[in-house]
Design an enzyme around this catalytic site. Structure first.
Site, PDB file in Angstrom:
ATOM      1  N   GLY A 118       0.902  -1.144   0.040  1.00 43.23           N
ATOM      2  CA  GLY A 118      -0.087  -0.223  -0.041  1.00 43.23           C
ATOM      3  C   GLY A 118       1.150   1.226   0.111  1.00 43.23           C
ATOM      4  N   ASP A 126      -2.743   6.515   1.195  1.00 42.51           N
ATOM      5  CA  ASP A 126      -2.968   7.894   1.950  1.00 42.51           C
ATOM      6  C   ASP A 126      -1.983   7.650   3.210  1.00 42.51           C
ATOM      7  OD1 ASP A 126      -4.246  10.383   1.389  1.00 42.51           O
ATOM      8  OD2 ASP A 126      -5.469   9.866   3.268  1.00 42.51           O
ATOM      9  N   LYS A 138       1.433   7.980   2.765  1.00 38.58           N
ATOM     10  CA  LYS A 138       1.838   9.480   2.557  1.00 38.58           C
ATOM     11  C   LYS A 138       1.797  10.333   3.763  1.00 38.58           C
ATOM     12  CE  LYS A 138       0.512   9.341  -2.232  1.00 38.58           C
ATOM     13  NZ  LYS A 138      -0.804   9.536  -2.947  1.00 38.58           N
ATOM     14  N   ASP A 143       0.387  -7.400  -7.410  1.00 36.93           N
ATOM     15  CA  ASP A 143      -1.071  -7.813  -7.591  1.00 36.93           C
ATOM     16  C   ASP A 143      -1.123  -8.896  -6.132  1.00 36.93           C
ATOM     17  OD1 ASP A 143      -3.508  -9.120  -7.440  1.00 36.93           O
ATOM     18  OD2 ASP A 143      -3.465  -9.264  -9.586  1.00 36.93           O
ATOM     19  N   VAL A 144      -1.729  -8.254  -5.008  1.00 33.92           N
ATOM     20  CA  VAL A 144      -1.831  -9.086  -4.128  1.00 33.92           C
ATOM     21  C   VAL A 144      -2.221 -10.520  -4.302  1.00 33.92           C
ATOM     22  CG1 VAL A 144      -2.060  -7.147  -2.352  1.00 33.92           C
ATOM     23  CG2 VAL A 144      -4.086  -8.437  -3.106  1.00 33.92           C
ATOM     24  N   ASP A 146      -2.719   0.196  17.173  1.00 37.54           N
ATOM     25  CA  ASP A 146      -3.897   1.052  17.718  1.00 37.54           C
ATOM     26  C   ASP A 146      -3.275   2.240  17.938  1.00 37.54           C
ATOM     27  OD1 ASP A 146      -5.358   2.348  19.325  1.00 37.54           O
ATOM     28  OD2 ASP A 146      -6.629   0.642  19.867  1.00 37.54           O
ATOM     29  N   HIS A 147      -3.507   3.270  17.009  1.00 33.47           N
ATOM     30  CA  HIS A 147      -2.474   4.409  17.105  1.00 33.47           C
ATOM     31  C   HIS A 147      -2.663   5.130  18.293  1.00 33.47           C
ATOM     32  CE1 HIS A 147      -6.017   7.019  15.803  1.00 33.47           C
ATOM     33  NE2 HIS A 147      -5.187   7.965  16.002  1.00 33.47           N
ATOM     34  N   LYS A 190       0.045   7.386  21.236  1.00 33.10           N
ATOM     35  CA  LYS A 190       0.058   8.627  21.762  1.00 33.10           C
ATOM     36  C   LYS A 190       0.883   8.949  22.885  1.00 33.10           C
ATOM     37  CE  LYS A 190      -4.494   9.723  19.819  1.00 33.10           C
ATOM     38  NZ  LYS A 190      -4.348  10.906  19.015  1.00 33.10           N
ATOM     39  N   ASP A 225     -15.382   1.621  15.104  1.00 31.09           N
ATOM     40  CA  ASP A 225     -14.484   2.593  14.729  1.00 31.09           C
ATOM     41  C   ASP A 225     -13.474   2.983  15.805  1.00 31.09           C
ATOM     42  OD1 ASP A 225     -13.050   4.053  12.599  1.00 31.09           O
ATOM     43  OD2 ASP A 225     -13.929   5.853  13.340  1.00 31.09           O
ATOM     44  N   HIS A 257      -9.717   1.874  20.398  1.00 37.54           N
ATOM     45  CA  HIS A 257      -9.066   3.006  21.111  1.00 37.54           C
ATOM     46  C   HIS A 257      -9.845   3.006  22.411  1.00 37.54           C
ATOM     47  CE1 HIS A 257      -7.508   3.536  17.096  1.00 37.54           C
ATOM     48  NE2 HIS A 257      -8.528   4.513  16.789  1.00 37.54           N
ATOM     49  N   LYS A 293     -18.612  11.644  16.342  1.00 38.85           N
ATOM     50  CA  LYS A 293     -18.362  12.539  15.506  1.00 38.85           C
ATOM     51  C   LYS A 293     -19.139  14.062  15.386  1.00 38.85           C
ATOM     52  CE  LYS A 293     -15.932   9.344  12.424  1.00 38.85           C
ATOM     53  NZ  LYS A 293     -14.448   9.978  12.880  1.00 38.85           N
TER      54      LYS A 293
END
Ligand code: BG6
Length: 479
Positions: A10, A14, A17, A87-88, A179-180, A184, A236, A241, A341
């Site tokens: 990948g 995104d 990057k 190609d995976v 798990d971002h 932190k 999500d 989280h 959200k």
């Protein structure tokens, strides 16, 4: 640090990057990468090595926080990058990849330690892991590690299925689940910060009246309708989280004898969560979805009018829940969690409310992001801040040691390269979290609990406040 190859699936996506390249570059600048290091980027599109390197350069110019971008240092960094089209689903692509990885290992004198980072949709995890295994990419003399990001499954059953397949290619000790939130800085330093903030007495006795954990956002569904409309706030944010934040906080009471003991305690905490019965979910959980409203004085549309969302979608964009950890320290201390959200502000924050006699409440606040800090406050209510409080809040880093704007990905990638698994989600935690959340998913599915529409720009449905008021509490800091 041992030399290694970073194989990135990948590589034109995104996440790569925005997060992965800037994080790798920061580590490079700080000399925290191995001295011999090779990066192989993989993608579906044909790209020359040079074009790939210039894409990476572009992403650094846009997203890196380093001052060294656009310099010879960046050139040296980019020299480590090669691209391979893949190609995976095609085995022969992996065989060719193996030759490229090996050639670079020989050229740069790198031990065959290989980190496979899957920055792709979860639907590809199993195929890629199996192909890595069967092509021989994973059978070199050195170590091999697999890095994946949530979602780890869609429910308990699919999470188990995914894990079983991954385990045919990688041992649990080789799987790094990001798990971002665990990356932190304030979460990583939680133990240390609490130990210096709290007295021995606080840590040993049960003087905590309640805990609130909020992760509220102003953003809406943005461009992610396809994913989010099937995930919702529960899958999500909450299952991963929010439950990780709960674990990271509660394991500190009483103080664990060592860091390893703390990590072990995480799954004990989830095991001690009082289970919910799907018929009684409505007594403990509030489900919401945003309606139209104002965010930062700008009008925004309701969830069901967003591009890609069905006009009759019942998906949750907000959840508030009351949880009970049934162990000797936390018994009788309700823990409230909410996330959603299109709320009034962006804040991830934990508030510990201590038991008190008078009208003034003693609070310990941990600001996790975007503001970072930990501090005490005495407060009566949510009315206007007094001058004292304002000055306290404007210097939030009162006791915050060494937080220096590090991005979660920098720490997590560095840890994965070192083989330090402390801040990754372990399978038993993931499985137990899904198990605990399952009755809520069932209740949603069977419409056993109402979906409350809340105005964008608010703090969620009124029912989320009622949930606390019934127990004599209220959400702190709602403005
Ligand atoms: C992601 C979720 O994991 O976390 C997003 O998929 C959410 O929906 C994001 O916006 C929040 O992360 P942070 O670090 O901005 O609090």
């Amino acid at each position: 640090m041992e030399s290694a190859t970073f194989v990135l699936f990948g590589a034109t996506g995104d996440l790569a990057k925005r997060k992965i390249y800037p994080a790798l570059f920061q580590l490079f600048v700080e000399q925290q990468l191995p001295s011999s290091f090779s990066v192989i980027g993989l993608g579906r599109r044909e790209l020359s090595h040079e074009a790939f390197q210039s894409n990476v350069a572009q992403s650094l110019l846009t997203f890196s926080r380093s001052e060294m971008k656009d310099s010879v240092v960046m050139e040296q960094f980019l020299n480590a990058f090669r691209y391979h089209v893949l190609d995976v689903n095609r085995r022969e692509d992996y065989t060719k990849l193996l030759s490229l990885v090996e050639d670079r290992e020989v050229e740069l004198n790198i031990t065959p330690n290989r980190m496979f980072y899957l920055s792709v949709g979860p639907e590809f995890f199993e195929t890629i892991a199996t192909n890595i295994h069967e092509s021989g990419l994973g059978s070199a003399r050195g170590w091999k590690r697999l890095v994946i990001e949530k979602p780890f499954g869609h429910n308990l059953e699919s999470a188990r299925q995914l894990n079983q397949t991954l385990n045919q290619a990688f041992e649990e000790s080789e799987i790094y689940r990001i798990d971002h939130y665990l990356g932190k800085p304030m979460v990583q330093q939680m133990g240390q910060l609490l130990q210096s903030a709290l007295t021995e007495h606080d840590l040993r006795t049960r003087t905590i009246a309640s805990v609130q954990i909020s992760a509220i956002e102003t953003l809406g569904v943005e461009e992610r309708a396809g994913y989010y409309d099937h995930a919702g706030a529960l899958r999500d944010m909450f299952q991963n989280h929010m439950l990780q934040l709960l674990m990271m906080l509660t394991i500190e009471f009483p103080k664990p004898s060592s860091a390893a003991e703390g990590v072990k305690r995480k799954s004990q905490i989830i095991k001690s969560l009082m289970p919910l019965n799907k018929r009684k979910v409505s007594q403990h959980v509030v489900r919401g979805q945003y309606g139209a409203g104002m965010i930062k004085e700008k009008p925004v549309i309701r969830y069901t009018d967003e591009a890609g969302i069905a006009s009759d979608s019942q998906n949750d964009t907000f959840i508030a829940a009351r949880l009970q950890v049934d162990d000797s320290f936390w018994k009788n201390t309700p823990i409230y969690i909410r996330t959603g959200k299109r709320l009034k502000e962006k804040a991830t924050r934990i508030v510990i409310e201590f038991k008190s006699e008078g009208p003034l409440k003693d609070l310990l606040i941990i600001e996790i992001g975007p503001q970072e800090g930990i501090y005490y406050l005495k407060r009566q209510s949510n009315h206007e801040l007094s001058e004292d409080e304002t000055s306290l809040r404007s210097q939030p880093n009162l006791m915050n040691k060494g937080v220096d704007g590090k991005d979660a990905y920098e720490t997590l990638i560095h840890d994965a390269l070192l083989g330090n698994k402390a801040y990754f989600a372990h399978w038993n935690e993931v499985e137990l979290s899904w198990e605990w959340v399952q009755p809520i998913m069932d209740a949603y599915q069977e419409n056993l609990i109402p979906l409350h529409v809340y105005p964008a720009g608010s703090y969620g449905p009124q029912e989320a406040s009622d949930l606390l008021e019934r127990d004599g509490f209220h959400w702190w800091f709602d403005k």
